[in-house]
Design an enzyme around this catalytic site. Sequence first.
Site, PDB file in Angstrom:
ATOM      1  N   ASP A 149      -7.245  -3.966  -5.319  1.00 38.76           N
ATOM      2  CA  ASP A 149      -6.832  -2.677  -4.758  1.00 38.76           C
ATOM      3  C   ASP A 149      -5.421  -2.292  -5.193  1.00 38.76           C
ATOM      4  OD1 ASP A 149      -8.504  -4.422  -3.210  1.00 38.76           O
ATOM      5  OD2 ASP A 149      -8.516  -2.999  -1.557  1.00 38.76           O
ATOM      6  N   ASP A 198       0.801  -1.218   0.000  1.00 39.64           N
ATOM      7  CA  ASP A 198       0.000   0.000   0.000  1.00 39.64           C
ATOM      8  C   ASP A 198       0.837   1.273   0.000  1.00 39.64           C
ATOM      9  OD1 ASP A 198      -2.687  -1.047   0.016  1.00 39.64           O
ATOM     10  OD2 ASP A 198      -2.267  -1.775   2.037  1.00 39.64           O
TER      11      ASP A 198
END
Length: 392
Positions: free
Chosen positions: A172, A112
């Site tokens: 994602d 991330d």
Amino acid sequence: MRRITILLTLLLTVIYTNAQTEKSIRQITQEVMERASTQYINMASTLEKGKMPRSFSKNRLITSDIYWWCSGFYPGTLWYLYEYTGSENIKKLAHTYTEKLAPLQFLKTDHDIGFQLFCSYGNGYRLTGNKEYLNILHNGAMSLATRFNPVIGSIRSWDSSRDKWKFPVIIDNMMNLELLIWIGNQYNDPYLKTVAITHANTTMKNHFRPDYSTYHLVDYDPENGKIIKKQTVQGYNDNSKWARGQAWALYGFTMMYRTTHSSRYLEQAQSIADMLIPLLPSDGIPYWDFDSPDIPNDLRDASAGAIMASALVELSEYLPEKKIHYQSIAERQLRTLSSPEYLAASNTNGNFILKHSVGHKPMKGEVDVPLTYADYYFIEALIRMNNLEKQE
């Protein structure tokens, strides 16, 4: 009594929505930005040292450390608010909370990094040209690239200690590729761009169903690259259309077209958009999962609506024949999110901007609460739409 309350709420929302349709997006943006600026300045005064806002539940602010995947959204939203308002106070806050994320640049156990660093340092560099920011973004991109497996052709998402997966890749992760391509261009590093493009191509090949909906997760064997299983971890079931996952896909492939100009990514983004739009309720805000058996009585997800709106505004600029259609859907979503049903009143909602997002409903995590990424993409979408109005 509850039924009467619901009917009154719906009536007030209809009245407000009708009033909203008489306002331009520029007027709505101005009103939202004023309220959002107040909320986010107030939020800073409630945060403990070293903490980032995460959510608000049961009259309590939920925070995280910098290592939580959402840590870049608060400073990122502050940078967007500074971009719109020019407020030096907000700029100072944005810089302060961005700098807290510096240790992440060397983190190699997290996919991330794009969310965490590009939303914060990336927007900060875009608006200030701070060279220290550029160096941190470069280090972060190099760290992220270490998670790439050339046998699979993907960046590993989660490091599982639960032995559920061997090499999980979630949709994602498309959102973290922009950091790699942008730094690759800044430093003339073709490897970083190759990693991003290869990951996108693998995702396009393996994550999508024939109707262009996406699974949440694909697990691979890291030794030979073969697919072990496909799942939708945060959705209703493995074969359902989890709303935020579809939104990540739409946004991710729209971004890939912008950064590479490859027509295959534009075709993918358009196909995703054309699959999604007919599934939306009349107000444009998706249910948390499009295949929930409890529709129309199930929860909406403001975060998915905000991400979709931002992506549709951008995508509309690349497809002249779809421009009016995509922008009208995005405008509908933004007008709904700007209504009292979703936009928090001042000094409420833990100082978050939007209400009614859904994080992980199957695990009963962050259900029907404000979330930092909902705020981030909502403000981004308004700025994008507002900029289109200025051009016309």
